[in-house]
Design a protein around this motif. Structure first.
Motif, PDB file in Angstrom:
ATOM      1  N   GLU A 194      71.844 -71.043 -73.630  1.00 51.58           N
ATOM      2  CA  GLU A 194      70.947 -70.073 -74.273  1.00 51.58           C
ATOM      3  C   GLU A 194      69.680 -69.878 -73.444  1.00 51.58           C
ATOM      4  OE1 GLU A 194      72.088 -70.836 -79.005  1.00 51.58           O
ATOM      5  OE2 GLU A 194      70.348 -71.832 -78.087  1.00 51.58           O
ATOM      6  N   LEU A 195      69.113 -70.963 -72.959  1.00 55.32           N
ATOM      7  CA  LEU A 195      67.900 -70.866 -72.141  1.00 55.32           C
ATOM      8  C   LEU A 195      68.200 -70.171 -70.816  1.00 55.32           C
ATOM      9  CD1 LEU A 195      66.424 -74.420 -72.815  1.00 55.32           C
ATOM     10  CD2 LEU A 195      65.522 -72.228 -73.638  1.00 55.32           C
ATOM     11  N   THR A 196      69.375 -70.436 -70.239  1.00 54.14           N
ATOM     12  CA  THR A 196      69.760 -69.770 -69.000  1.00 54.14           C
ATOM     13  C   THR A 196      69.935 -68.273 -69.238  1.00 54.14           C
ATOM     14  OG1 THR A 196      70.891 -71.776 -68.252  1.00 54.14           O
ATOM     15  CG2 THR A 196      71.452 -69.731 -67.122  1.00 54.14           C
ATOM     16  N   LEU A 200      73.364 -72.937 -62.011  1.00 49.11           N
ATOM     17  CA  LEU A 200      72.705 -72.106 -63.016  1.00 49.11           C
ATOM     18  C   LEU A 200      71.231 -72.509 -63.037  1.00 49.11           C
ATOM     19  CD1 LEU A 200      75.431 -72.393 -65.810  1.00 49.11           C
ATOM     20  CD2 LEU A 200      75.080 -70.467 -64.236  1.00 49.11           C
ATOM     21  N   HIS A 201      70.475 -71.933 -62.126  1.00 55.16           N
ATOM     22  CA  HIS A 201      69.095 -72.361 -61.882  1.00 55.16           C
ATOM     23  C   HIS A 201      68.079 -71.485 -62.601  1.00 55.16           C
ATOM     24  CE1 HIS A 201      65.457 -72.886 -59.210  1.00 55.16           C
ATOM     25  NE2 HIS A 201      65.799 -74.140 -59.376  1.00 55.16           N
ATOM     26  N   GLN A 202      68.528 -70.401 -63.248  1.00 50.72           N
ATOM     27  CA  GLN A 202      67.609 -69.371 -63.717  1.00 50.72           C
ATOM     28  C   GLN A 202      66.529 -69.906 -64.649  1.00 50.72           C
ATOM     29  OE1 GLN A 202      71.036 -69.261 -63.684  1.00 50.72           O
ATOM     30  NE2 GLN A 202      71.744 -67.165 -64.099  1.00 50.72           N
ATOM     31  N   MET A 219      68.155 -79.127 -61.523  1.00 47.48           N
ATOM     32  CA  MET A 219      69.269 -78.207 -61.301  1.00 47.48           C
ATOM     33  C   MET A 219      70.289 -78.348 -62.408  1.00 47.48           C
ATOM     34  SD  MET A 219      70.595 -75.785 -59.518  1.00 47.48           S
ATOM     35  CE  MET A 219      69.711 -75.805 -57.944  1.00 47.48           C
ATOM     36  N   LEU A 220      70.801 -77.210 -62.891  1.00 50.16           N
ATOM     37  CA  LEU A 220      71.906 -77.198 -63.843  1.00 50.16           C
ATOM     38  C   LEU A 220      73.156 -76.765 -63.092  1.00 50.16           C
ATOM     39  CD1 LEU A 220      72.910 -77.464 -66.760  1.00 50.16           C
ATOM     40  CD2 LEU A 220      72.338 -75.043 -67.086  1.00 50.16           C
TER      41      LEU A 220
END
Length: 338
Positions: free
Chosen positions: A172-174, A279-281, A304-305
């Motif tokens: 959700e946060l990404t 998925l760093h956004q 980092m994700l």
């Protein structure tokens, strides 16, 4: 986007050619490759610098992602040194008066036994590619996750395996960050500047951008939202396997350690036939990164994700110097000392 090759005082030294080729195979944000090197064959040292022209002032104003990228290159250099039977002795941020000098690596004698437990890491340097495509629902073996977690720990970071509720929250946060990116003209322009064209030796080629989730559940980075209709779509795994890399504190040295830990874990996943994308956004927006940090099981700084799984190999992205084939003859240790 083209730039001069890495600088080197001894560019023709065969050992340093192999070391720098491995370093330049590392992943970097938008494939900016924000590193430079200066080598000295007589002193057996390699200085690792950031590249001031390859910063992302809108996406990465603090340079945290730049340090992660350079840290990944530094880990590859270490792997190549061990492959050449040399011990890489690393100093991070050795000179406060030279802020762009991020590390110095000295090539010592034969490596410790603890560094040679995974001699196939060097092979994985060339095989690793980010894959921005759907993965299968097949679970990642727990033994592989344990090995990747231990690899990250060895380099000073924690690799956290979020449970289902936390995975939903992180996605959700990404997604919120990706939506913001699409509404920020300056960030959009910065991302578009790193779409590689024919002949570019940096940036992400259009075919390596991958696909978008047809269900809109997995927020893959969209460099070109105004051309979303032209991007291919596919159905992604409904419950992606996520890994969060974090450090205890949040300073430039921690970012460099996190980059090394990230690359170590990625190479382990590669050796087991797994793919990964980043998925760093959400970590590019300070308020969202703080919310990600609150989702961690213990206090720390998210770096980092990762999304990992089984799926297609990603398309290659350009490099400013070629990566040597894994079966290329390398100098004997005695020659490396000379």
């Amino acid at each position: 986007m083209s730039a001069q090759p890495v600088s080197s005082r001894d560019a023709n030294d065969p050992v340093h050619r192999i070391l720098l080729a491995a370093a330049c195979a590392a992943p970097s944000i938008h494939n900016t490759q924000p590193w430079r090197f200066r080598t000295d064959a007589q002193a057996d040292t390699i200085e690792v610098f950031s590249h001031p022209l390859r910063r992302l002032p809108r996406t990465d104003p603090q340079g945290r992602a730049l340090h992660l990228s350079v840290g990944a290159a530094l880990f590859n250099l270490r792997v190549a040194a061990v492959h050449l039977a040399r011990e890489p002795v690393v100093r991070l941020l050795p000179d406060p008066g030279v802020p762009d000098l991020l590390a110095v690596v000295r090539l010592a004698g034969r490596p410790r036994a603890s560094l040679t437990r995974r001699p196939d890491l060097y092979r994985a340097v060339r095989q690793r590619r980010s894959s921005r495509f759907p993965f299968t629902p097949e679970p990642v073996p727990s033994a592989v996750l344990a090995e990747a977690t231990e690899a990250a720990h060895q380099d000073g970071a924690t690799l956290w395996l979020p449970e289902h509720t936390s995975r939903i929250r992180l996605l959700e946060l990404t997604a919120e960050a990706e939506q913001r990116n699409g509404l920020a003209p300056e960030r959009l322009a910065e991302g578009l500047n790193w779409i590689a064209g024919p002949g570019d030796d940096t940036g992400v080629p259009p075919r390596a951008l991958g696909t978008l989730d047809s269900d809109g559940l997995l927020p893959m980075r969209n460099f070109t939202p105004q051309r979303t209709a032209g991007r291919p779509k596919a159905k992604y795994e409904p419950d992606p396997h996520l890994l969060m890399l974090a450090t205890r504190s949040d300073h430039p040295a921690d970012w460099l350690r996190a980059g090394q830990a990230l690359q170590h874990a990625l190479l382990i996943l590669t050796l087991h036939g797994l793919r990964a994308s980043m998925l760093h956004q959400a970590l590019e927006w300070p308020d969202l990164r703080s919310r990600v940090a609150r989702a961690l099981p213990q206090r720390g700084a998210p770096q980092m994700l990762l999304r990992a799984g089984y799926g297609p190999v990603g398309f290659p992205t350009p490099r400013r110097m070629p990566v040597p084939p894994t079966d290329q003859p390398v100098p004997e240790p005695a020659a490396a000392v000379a």
